[in-house]
Design an enzyme around this catalytic site. Structure first.
Site, PDB file in Angstrom:
ATOM      1  N   ASP A 200      -8.124 -10.558 -32.248  1.00  0.00           N
ATOM      2  CA  ASP A 200      -9.145 -11.203 -33.067  1.00  0.00           C
ATOM      3  C   ASP A 200      -9.969 -10.134 -33.784  1.00  0.00           C
ATOM      4  O   ASP A 200      -9.827  -8.946 -33.514  1.00  0.00           O
ATOM      5  CB  ASP A 200     -10.063 -12.118 -32.226  1.00  0.00           C
ATOM      6  CG  ASP A 200     -10.537 -11.449 -30.960  1.00  0.00           C
ATOM      7  OD1 ASP A 200     -10.800 -10.226 -31.006  1.00  0.00           O
ATOM      8  OD2 ASP A 200     -10.670 -12.127 -29.924  1.00  0.00           O
TER       9      ASP A 200
ATOM     10  N   ASP B 109     -20.604  -1.705 -25.150  1.00  0.00           N
ATOM     11  CA  ASP B 109     -20.270  -1.332 -23.779  1.00  0.00           C
ATOM     12  C   ASP B 109     -19.556   0.017 -23.652  1.00  0.00           C
ATOM     13  O   ASP B 109     -20.029   0.925 -22.981  1.00  0.00           O
ATOM     14  CB  ASP B 109     -19.471  -2.461 -23.082  1.00  0.00           C
ATOM     15  CG  ASP B 109     -18.209  -2.857 -23.842  1.00  0.00           C
ATOM     16  OD1 ASP B 109     -18.006  -2.399 -24.979  1.00  0.00           O
ATOM     17  OD2 ASP B 109     -17.414  -3.642 -23.281  1.00  0.00           O
TER      18      ASP B 109
ATOM     19  N   ASP C 181     -13.787  -8.988 -34.907  1.00  0.00           N
ATOM     20  CA  ASP C 181     -15.235  -9.150 -34.759  1.00  0.00           C
ATOM     21  C   ASP C 181     -15.926  -8.346 -35.858  1.00  0.00           C
ATOM     22  O   ASP C 181     -15.502  -7.238 -36.198  1.00  0.00           O
ATOM     23  CB  ASP C 181     -15.699  -8.620 -33.394  1.00  0.00           C
ATOM     24  CG  ASP C 181     -15.045  -9.369 -32.250  1.00  0.00           C
ATOM     25  OD1 ASP C 181     -14.882 -10.593 -32.368  1.00  0.00           O
ATOM     26  OD2 ASP C 181     -14.669  -8.725 -31.246  1.00  0.00           O
TER      27      ASP C 181
END
Ligand code: ATP
Ligand code: MG
Length: 450
Positions: free
Chosen positions: A68, A157, A70
Site C-alpha cells: 500500500d 517508529d 502512505d
C-alpha cells in the site's frame, strides 16, 4: 538541520537531512500507484507538501512491490478531506484520512509534531480540542499534534520507515540514517528505544515484525530495551492488539515472525497460555509452527487465509489441555470440547479481542475434530458437504503433521473425498474392522443418496 532533542529523541544529538537525488536511488514513478501520485500532485498544487512515506518508500528502495501507499503532508485532515470528495477521516488516537480510488485506499497522514514542544513549529488544527494525551506510565493515548516534516520523521517508529519520496522532484529525504540502515539491513528504532516503547509498546511488535519480514537484524540498543519494556504490552487495548495480531500473522511472514516473538519473549503478551505450552511441549510448538508455515504458503500462492484458522491453531494446545482435564472429570466429549473452546476464547479476549465472526468458526473447527473421528454411518459421509469441513480437515492434517496421534484419520478422510457420493456411502457402511454394518441406518432413510 534541527536539534534532535527538541523533537524528543535524545539518543542521537542531531537530525541531519540527507537528500538523495533522482539518479542516486532506484525509485521510479512507474512503481507507484496512480492514486498515490494523484493525491500527492493535488496536495502540492494546492500549496501543501506531500511525500510518499513509510513501507512504500522502504519496499521500493529494496526493489520490492509495496502493498500500500502512505502519504505524509502538512495539510490537516480537514484540509485533505476538502480536497478529495472520495475521502474520510478515520481514527481517534491517531487521526488519518483515507482517500479511496476504486478498491485502493491511500492513507494520508498529517505530519506529527512532538507533543511536549510548544514552540518547535508544531501547529494545531483550527478545530481545536485536546490533541495529545499520555497515561501516567508514558503511553501515548492520543497523538494528534501536528508538526513539520523533520518532526514527523523523528516521530516515526523505525529509521527504515522514515524515508520520504517527493514525486514532484523525484528526491528521497532521509533525516534519520534510514538509508544506511536499509543498506546494512538493520531494524533500528528512532530515538531512545525505552522512551519510544513506553510511548507506544506496539513498536516492539513492529520491530520484530519488520525484522522477520525484511530478514533484517535488530540493532543492539533497539533489541536491548525490549525485555525491560515488554510488560508494557499488557496496557495495549484489546482491539488494537488484535489488529497487530493480524499484521503479525497474516502478512505472509508468520513463520519467521513467530520465531522472533519467541526469541524476544513477546508471544506471551498475545497468547500467554499458548506461550506456556509451547515451551513445555514439542508437539504444541510443532503445531503452531506448521500453522504459520501453512498460512505463509497459502498467501504466497494467493489462496485465501482466515484469522479463524490460525487462531484455532494457536489456541489448540490450550483447548486440548482444558478438554483433557474436563474429560478426566467425567464430562462427555462434545460438551467437554464446547466448554474447553469457550474457556480458551474467554481467557484470550480479556487482553486481545477476537471478533465473533472469527471466534465462531474457530469453535466449529475444534468441535469438528470430534466429528471427524467417526468413520461409520451416513452422517460421516455427509460431513464432507458441511461448510466447515474443509477447514476442519486441513486442521486435522495439521495436527497430524505436528505429530499428534489420530489413527491415520487424515488419510481416511483424504481417501473418502476422492470417492463418488455412492462409493462414500458404501465405505462408511463398512466398519473399521472391515465388516458391513447392519443396514439399520440405511433402512431408516432409504431414499437418501448423498
Ligand atoms: P507495511 O504496510 O508494509 O506493513 P509500513 O511501514 O507501511 O509497512 P504501516 O503500519 O502501514 O507500516 O505504517 C505506515 C508508517 O507509519 C510506518 O512506516 C511508520 O513510519 C509509521 N508508523 C506506523 N505505526 C507506527 C507507530 N506505532 N509509531 C510510530 N510510527 C508508526
Ligand atoms: Mg503501509
Amino acid at each position: 538541520m534541527i536539534d534532535f532533542a527538541a523533537v524528543g529523541t535524545p539518543q542521537q544529538a542531531l537530525i541531519r537531512l540527507n537528500i538523495i537525488p533522482r539518479d542516486q536511488h532506484c525509485i521510479s514513478r512507474k512503481n507507484i500507484s496512480d492514486g498515490a501520485l494523484k493525491v500527492m500532485s493535488r496536495l502540492r498544487s494546492s500549496g501543501h507538501q506531500a511525500y510518499l512515506v513509510g513501507g512504500a518508500v522502504r519496499d521500493l528502495l529494496l526493489g520490492g512491490h509495496p502493498k500500500d501507499f502512505d502519504i505524509a503532508t502538512d495539510a490537516t485532515p480537514e484540509a485533505v478531506t476538502e480536497l478529495f470528495r472520495n475521502s474520510r477521516i478515520i481514527g481517534r488516537r491517531f487521526r488519518i484520512v483515507h482517500v479511496r480510488f476504486g478498491r485502493e485506499i491511500i492513507e494520508v497522514t498529517t505530519f506529527r509534531g512532538h507533543h511536549d514542544s510548544g514552540d518547535s513549529g508544531s501547529h494545531q488544527p483550527e478545530t481545536g480540542g485536546n490533541h495529545s494525551r499520555q497515561s501516567a506510565s508514558g503511553l501515548l493515548l492520543r497523538d494528534n499534534v501536528y508538526g513539520t516534516l523533520e518532526e514527523d520523521a523523528a516521530r516515526r517508529d523505525l529509521t527504515v520507515n522514515a524515508l520520504y519520496y517527493d514525486s514532484g522532484k523525484f528526491e528521497v529525504y532521509d533525516h534519520v540514517h534510514g538509508l544506511q540502515d536499509l543498506n546494512e539491513r538493520s531494524v533500528c528504532i528512532i530515538g531512545d528505544p525505552e522512551q519510544r516503547y513506553t510511548e507506544d509498546p506496539v513498536r516492539m511488535l513492529r520491530v520484530v515484525r519488520f525484522a522477520a519480514k525484511l530478514d533484517f537484524s535488530i540493532n543492539a540498543q533497539t533489541a536491548a530495551a525490549i525485555p525491560r519494556c515488554a510488560p508494557l504490552l499488557s496496557e495495549i487495548p484489546a482491539a488494537r492488539l488484535f489488529d497487530e495480531f493480524l499484521k503479525l500473522f497474516l502478512s505472509g511472514y508468520a513463520a519467521a515472525t513467530l520465531e522472533k516473538l519467541l526469541e524476544y519473549d513477546l508471544l506471551c503478551y498475545l497468547f500467554p497460555d499458548t506461550s506456556h505450552f509451547i515451551q513445555e511441549d514439542e508437539k504444541a510448538l510443532a503445531l503452531v509452527r506448521a500453522a504459520m508455515a501453512n498460512t505463509d504458503q497459502r498467501i504466497a500462492q494467493d489462496k485465501p487465509v482466515t484469522p479463524a484458522f490460525i487462531l484455532a491453531a494457536l489456541l489448540w494446545p490450550v483447548v486440548s489441555d482444558h478438554y483433557n482435564r474436563l474429560e478426566e472429570q467425567g464430562e462427555s466429549p462434545i460438551p467437554a470440547m464446547h466448554t474447553a473452546g469457550q474457556i480458551a476464547i474467554q481467557d484470550t479476549v480479556n487482553h486481545m479481542s477476537i471478533p465473533r465472526r472469527f471466534s465462531q468458526p474457530m469453535r466449529e473447527i475444534w468441535e469438528f475434530q470430534l466429528r471427524l473421528q467417526r468413520r461409520t454411518g451416513r452422517k460421516a459421509a455427509e460431513l464432507i458437504e458441511h461448510r466447515r469441513f474443509r477447514a476442519a480437515y486441513d486442521f486435522l492434517l495439521l495436527r497430524e503433521q505436528a505429530g499428534e496421534e489420530t489413527g491415520d484419520l487424515g488419510q481416511w478422510w483424504t481417501d473418502l473425498q476422492e470417492l463418488s457420493p455412492e462409493q462414500r456411502l458404501e465405505k462408511v457402511a463398512t466398519s473399521r474392522d472391515g465388516r458391513k454394518r447392519s443396514g439399520r441406518t440405511r433402512k431408516r432413510r432409504p431414499n437418501a443418496t448423498t
